[in-house]
Design a protein around this motif. Structure first.
Motif, short mmCIF file in Angstrom:
data_model
loop_
_atom_site.label_atom_id
_atom_site.label_comp_id
_atom_site.label_asym_id
_atom_site.label_seq_id
_atom_site.Cartn_x
_atom_site.Cartn_y
_atom_site.Cartn_z
N ARG A 114 45.39 4.74 -68.25
CA ARG A 114 46.30 4.07 -69.17
C ARG A 114 45.97 4.44 -70.61
O ARG A 114 44.80 4.40 -71.00
CB ARG A 114 46.22 2.55 -69.00
CG ARG A 114 46.74 2.08 -67.64
CD ARG A 114 46.42 0.61 -67.39
NE ARG A 114 47.08 0.15 -66.17
CZ ARG A 114 48.23 -0.52 -66.15
NH1 ARG A 114 48.84 -0.82 -67.30
NH2 ARG A 114 48.78 -0.89 -65.00
N ASP B 130 43.75 4.47 -62.18
CA ASP B 130 44.97 4.19 -62.93
C ASP B 130 44.61 4.48 -64.38
O ASP B 130 43.83 3.75 -65.00
CB ASP B 130 45.37 2.72 -62.73
CG ASP B 130 46.61 2.33 -63.50
OD1 ASP B 130 47.27 3.22 -64.06
OD2 ASP B 130 46.90 1.12 -63.55
N ASN C 75 46.60 -2.34 -74.48
CA ASN C 75 46.26 -1.81 -73.16
C ASN C 75 45.86 -2.94 -72.22
O ASN C 75 46.29 -2.99 -71.06
CB ASN C 75 45.11 -0.80 -73.29
CG ASN C 75 45.52 0.60 -72.87
OD1 ASN C 75 46.56 0.81 -72.25
ND2 ASN C 75 44.69 1.57 -73.20
N ARG D 101 51.07 5.94 -68.61
CA ARG D 101 50.09 5.93 -67.53
C ARG D 101 50.06 7.30 -66.89
O ARG D 101 51.08 7.97 -66.74
CB ARG D 101 50.44 4.86 -66.49
CG ARG D 101 50.37 3.45 -67.02
CD ARG D 101 50.95 2.44 -66.05
NE ARG D 101 50.21 2.42 -64.79
CZ ARG D 101 50.57 1.68 -63.74
NH1 ARG D 101 51.66 0.95 -63.79
NH2 ARG D 101 49.84 1.71 -62.64
#
Length: 298
Positions: A202, A200, A253, A149
């Motif tokens: 990822r 965020d 994911n 991340r």
């Protein structure tokens, strides 16, 4: 912008306030952006954005125009468009491009407006939406999935850069005449720093067990404070294809997301049959058609 877009695009993915603030207050060295607003009787009734690439594709400007439904067909959009064209020409640009999205069920005016400016369709993608959780897709036994991340770990950066640049070179653009973006470590670092302030970020990557070589990655963004994510790149390097790694990386994911994230958006060209099939198998459905268009302004 939010009000104008939502009027005829219930499934639209719009910019969050946090993401807009980062864009507006932290200028990029690779893109210059400016915004205009149309005001009638003290009310903001329309907005427009102009993006000028500064590294690649310096003959192009990218534009967006949004007008509230009650003020459409009164010349507001046209005035904003003319102002964008004037600024693009002053910056030495010879064409303007943009994305036009149309809901599959709700009639909208965006495509008609774009055609009225003289813009021509160059590429089409479907906007797909899935509700989480999605069906699992196990990774091929010859590979393992590596998750991170935010900033890519130092030990993976060379491989990640190679995959990102392969993706930029391979990304379908239809009849759009564009140079692919070329990333180096400094440019990737700057992008990661800016993005993590609003999202965020990822990444799921596939690493071959026998030699540690990376064979693909999938990049996902979750805007801070929201219940949805949006799927950006998914790439499997040419020599690693045929093992369903794309589906496995996406599924990995999505399985790692917090419970409050309930939906994921993605975009796929209709003629990219392999990825369209992968997305459908994961539960995605088409909610919009997105057209990439451009017009000469020289």
């Amino acid at each position: 912008m939010e009000q104008a877009v939502r009027a005829d695009r219930p499934h639209a993915l719009t910019t969050t306030l946090a993401a807009f603030e980062v864009t507006a207050t932290s200028p990029s060295s690779h893109h210059a952006r400016s915004w205009l607003r149309a005001v009638v009787g003290g009310e903001v009734v329309g907005v427009a954005e102009l993006e000028l690439p500064l590294t690649e594709n310096t003959d192009v400007a990218w534009a967006e125009v949004h007008v509230l439904p009650g003020h459409r067909r009164q010349g507001v959009g046209r005035r904003l468009w003319e102002a964008l064209v004037e600024r693009a020409r002053a910056a030495g640009r010879t064409r303007i491009g943009g994305e036009v999205s149309v809901d599959v069920d709700v009639a909208g005016a965006a495509h008609e407006f774009a055609r009225a400016t003289g813009a021509v369709e160059r590429h089409r993608e479907d906007h797909l939406l899935a509700r989480l959780p999605v069906p699992g897709s196990p990774v091929h036994p010859a590979y393992e999935v590596v998750l991170w991340r935010g900033r890519c770990p130092e030990e993976h950066r060379a491989s990640y850069l190679a995959m990102r640049n392969q993706m930029n070179a391979d990304a379908p653009t239809g009849d759009l005449d564009l140079e692919p973006e070329v990333l180096d470590d400094a440019r990737l670092s700057a992008s990661e720093e800016r993005l993590t302030r609003a999202y965020d970020v990822r990444v799921a990557a596939a690493r071959r067990r026998s030699d540690g070589v990376f064979g693909g990655y999938s990049l996902l963004f979750v805007p801070h404070g929201t219940d949805y994510g949006w799927q950006d790149d998914t790439l499997v390097m040419p020599e690693h294809r045929g093992h369903r790694l794309g589906a496995a990386l996406k599924a990995a994911n999505y399985a790692d997301l917090p419970a409050e994230v309930r939906h994921v958006h993605t975009w796929t060209a209709p003629d990219n049959t392999a990825m369209h099939r992968t997305n459908t198998a994961l539960g995605f459905r088409v909610v919009e058609h997105m057209y990439e268009m451009d017009v000469a302004i020289a």
